[in-house]
Design a protein around this motif. Structure first.
Motif, PDB file in Angstrom:
ATOM      1  N   PRO A   1       0.831  -1.211   0.000  1.00 50.70           N
ATOM      2  CA  PRO A   1       0.000   0.000   0.000  1.00 50.70           C
ATOM      3  C   PRO A   1       0.859   1.251   0.000  1.00 50.70           C
ATOM      4  CG  PRO A   1      -0.039  -1.066   2.150  1.00 50.70           C
ATOM      5  CD  PRO A   1       0.672  -1.995   1.233  1.00 50.70           C
ATOM      6  N   SER A   2       0.372   2.264  -0.686  1.00 44.77           N
ATOM      7  CA  SER A   2       1.077   3.536  -0.742  1.00 44.77           C
ATOM      8  C   SER A   2       0.066   4.661  -0.673  1.00 44.77           C
ATOM      9  CB  SER A   2       1.877   3.654  -2.039  1.00 44.77           C
ATOM     10  OG  SER A   2       1.004   3.591  -3.151  1.00 44.77           O
ATOM     11  N   GLY A   3       0.518   5.870  -0.377  1.00 41.98           N
ATOM     12  CA  GLY A   3      -0.352   7.032  -0.385  1.00 41.98           C
ATOM     13  C   GLY A   3      -1.698   6.732   0.284  1.00 41.98           C
ATOM     14  N   PRO A   4      -2.599   7.680   0.314  1.00 40.74           N
ATOM     15  CA  PRO A   4      -2.329   9.048  -0.131  1.00 40.74           C
ATOM     16  C   PRO A   4      -1.458   9.795   0.877  1.00 40.74           C
ATOM     17  CG  PRO A   4      -4.539   8.895   0.770  1.00 40.74           C
ATOM     18  CD  PRO A   4      -3.961   7.509   0.809  1.00 40.74           C
ATOM     19  N   THR A   5      -0.310  10.258   0.460  1.00 42.07           N
ATOM     20  CA  THR A   5       0.606  10.948   1.361  1.00 42.07           C
ATOM     21  C   THR A   5       0.337  12.443   1.326  1.00 42.07           C
ATOM     22  OG1 THR A   5       2.264  11.104  -0.382  1.00 42.07           O
ATOM     23  CG2 THR A   5       2.388   9.195   1.076  1.00 42.07           C
ATOM     24  N   GLY A   6       0.391  13.052   2.487  1.00 47.45           N
ATOM     25  CA  GLY A   6       0.216  14.495   2.559  1.00 47.45           C
ATOM     26  C   GLY A   6      -1.187  14.969   2.236  1.00 47.45           C
ATOM     27  N   ALA A   7      -2.178  14.060   2.248  1.00 45.96           N
ATOM     28  CA  ALA A   7      -3.557  14.473   1.959  1.00 45.96           C
ATOM     29  C   ALA A   7      -4.048  15.410   3.052  1.00 45.96           C
ATOM     30  CB  ALA A   7      -4.455  13.254   1.863  1.00 45.96           C
ATOM     31  N   ASP A   8      -4.699  16.486   2.626  1.00 45.87           N
ATOM     32  CA  ASP A   8      -5.221  17.469   3.568  1.00 45.87           C
ATOM     33  C   ASP A   8      -6.541  16.965   4.142  1.00 45.87           C
ATOM     34  OD1 ASP A   8      -7.148  20.065   3.876  1.00 45.87           O
ATOM     35  OD2 ASP A   8      -5.086  20.519   4.472  1.00 45.87           O
TER      36      ASP A   8
END
Length: 357
Positions: free
Chosen positions: A136-143
């Motif tokens: 699994p990756s992201g969502p990184t930095g999601a507001d």
């Protein structure tokens, strides 16, 4: 004399059980008591103080001297029984301070752990039958604020497939046992797995079945998700009818690329919490997971839809859960959408009605 309005009768041959669901008490009546109770239901004024059966029914709370006023209830009796019957957890001795609570809770957990725990996994497919999902990756930095504002229930989806990496992220962050989280040292043995959503008693009683119609890199089908291994196993092929037939005729959802049937392992809840109030917690946990799924999907740029309306029998059959202590509670799905809260057919119908003279 009056019949207590908070009782119901269960036939359990050779007797019948009268259950006061407000006071959490049960009484077993033989044929003599059952017959007399039926007579009193037909004519409460026939109560006889010299009849020992009558006086015992009164002492048991099945009869009341004065009429009991009950609040108006807008649904049927079954929903009232469920709501009232799961109120007010009975305590032999309610804890009066934190020390008493700690002692009682520790004793309860010790008693629970002395009994065999339900299987950690409800299915055990062979390793070669499991489909490993991508890391699994992201969502990184999601507001978070933007994600909450963007989340929207849509009813018009395209046939655009969802990618396998996005599916992997969705399942891991919703249902997966998060390896990034360090288990709490105070957790009981076997209860150290942690998800991103809270779970009553740390039991992780909810599970998920993937309904995959259009996921790139994954054959269409119904799959069980295995959170500890972050993998899938095929449960059944897709049914030969539209998804809407499973979801009470909501055919606007037929194009949905993927959905998740959220189930609950009642056997896990029964093991730790024998009181019927734990049934409420099954739905609460399903709600937590549904919201997490929707927020992750939104952060991935997907739109979401959810429903509690489905045909229980066919869904249980599709998930191989007939006569099982694991039962489906909710459905949530996602995909690419035009963002409309109404399907095109409903919008067309409203427009036609608006132009009629």
């Amino acid at each position: 004399m009056h019949i207590n309005p908070y009782v119901f009768i269960l036939p359990q041959p050779p007797a019948q059980i009268v259950w006061n669901y407000k006071e959490h008490t049960q009484h077993e009546l033989d044929i003599n008591y059952s017959t007399r109770l039926a007579q009193l239901i037909n004519d409460p004024n026939s109560f006889d103080n010299n009849n020992i059966i009558d006086t015992q029914l009164l002492e048991a709370g099945i009869l009341t001297v004065s009429k009991t006023d009950i609040p108006d209830w807008g649904w049927d009796e079954l929903s009232k029984i469920y709501h009232v019957g799961t109120q007010n957890i009975p305590f032999e001795q309610p804890p009066q301070n934190i020390h008493e609570w700690s002692r009682q809770y520790l004793e309860h957990c010790t008693d629970v752990l002395a009994t065999p725990a339900p299987a950690a996994s409800r299915t055990h497919p062979a390793p070669d039958e499991r489909i490993a999902l991508p890391e699994p990756s992201g969502p990184t930095g999601a507001d978070l604020r933007k994600t909450l504002l963007d989340r929207k229930t849509c009813r018009s989806f395209t046939r655009t497939p969802v990618s396998l990496p996005d599916l992997s992220t969705l399942l891991y962050l919703t249902l997966g046992h998060l390896h990034e989280r360090i288990p709490d040292d105070s957790s009981a043995p076997g209860l150290t797995a942690r998800r991103s959503s809270p779970s009553g008693g740390g039991l992780n009683a909810c599970e998920g079945f993937l309904f995959a119609q259009n996921v790139s890199g994954l054959s269409p089908g119904v799959y069980a998700y295995h959170p500890a291994e972050h993998s899938l196993s095929l449960t059944n092929p897709l049914p030969d009818f539209a998804l809407g037939n499973l979801l009470c005729g909501q055919h606007f959802i037929n194009n949905l690329p993927l959905g998740l049937f959220i189930t609950s392992r009642f056997d896990k809840l029964w093991w730790k919490y024998p009181h019927s109030r734990a049934y409420r917690m099954a739905f609460v946990e399903a709600g937590h997971l549904s919201q997490t799924f929707q927020l992750v999907a939104t952060a991935l740029g997907l739109n979401t839809w959810l429903t509690g309306a489905f045909a229980d029998g066919p869904v249980e059959a599709l998930l191989n859960l007939e006569d099982s202590p694991e039962q489906p509670l909710f459905f949530v799905g996602c995909g690419v959408s035009d963002g409309q809260a109404m399907c095109q057919e409903l919008r067309d119908l409203l427009e036609r009605q608006a132009v009629r003279p």
